[in-house]
Design a protein around this motif. Structure first.
Motif: not given
Length: 161
Positions: A55-62, A139-141, A149-150
């Motif tokens: 939900k941010t502009d940060k680009e990263y991958i896990t 990532k779901y949880k 979602g919120n």
């Protein structure tokens, strides 16, 4: 009392000592002393915020990387685990049962960063026999919190003294 306090802090590290005392039914002074003792004993290792980076502009991958290693004589997996967990890219490291020995969670800015980590830092370690890299697509949880979602409203009832 310790487990009650730890459960409250694990759910919400922003709780005040007074709030924890109310939720646990313990005295505020006793709660503060217990928290200080648990920090000094290394039971409480830190306070972290769970952020939904999508939900941010940060680009990263896990990535989750499975590793097969040769344990060191007399030290088992500890020596190689220590070498691996010291890399900044490594966010978590676990000794596993089953088809591989270690599992690590790695973060980078791109697939290229993760690839560089695996090929230039991880794979060359003398104890590493093989790796299998899996990229997290969504990532779901995470850490018990639903990430899609919120954020739902806190369902606990407000208790006042």
């Amino acid at each position: 009392m310790d487990l009650k306090i730890l459960n409250q802090l694990e759910h919400n590290a922003k709780l005040t000592t007074e709030e924890i005392a109310v939720f646990t039914g313990e005295d505020g002074g006793a709660v503060a002393e217990a928290i200080a003792r648990l920090e000094n004993e290394g039971v409480i290792r830190g306070y972290h915020t769970l952020i939904n980076w999508e939900k941010t502009d940060k680009e990263y991958i896990t990535a989750i990387i499975e590793i097969k290693v040769t344990p060191a004589r007399g030290q088992g997996f500890d020596r190689i685990a220590e070498r691996i967990y010291r890399f900044d890219e490594v966010k978590a490291l676990y000794l596993m049962s089953g088809g591989y020995d270690l599992s690590i969670i790695v973060e980078g800015k791109s697939i290229k960063d993760i690839s560089y980590f695996v090929t230039d830092k991880l794979a060359p370690l003398e104890s590493v026999l093989s790796t299998a890299t899996h990229f997290v697509l969504k990532k779901y949880k995470e850490r018990g919190e639903i990430m899609t979602g919120n954020k739902p409203d806190d369902e606990r009832m407000i208790v006042s003294p």
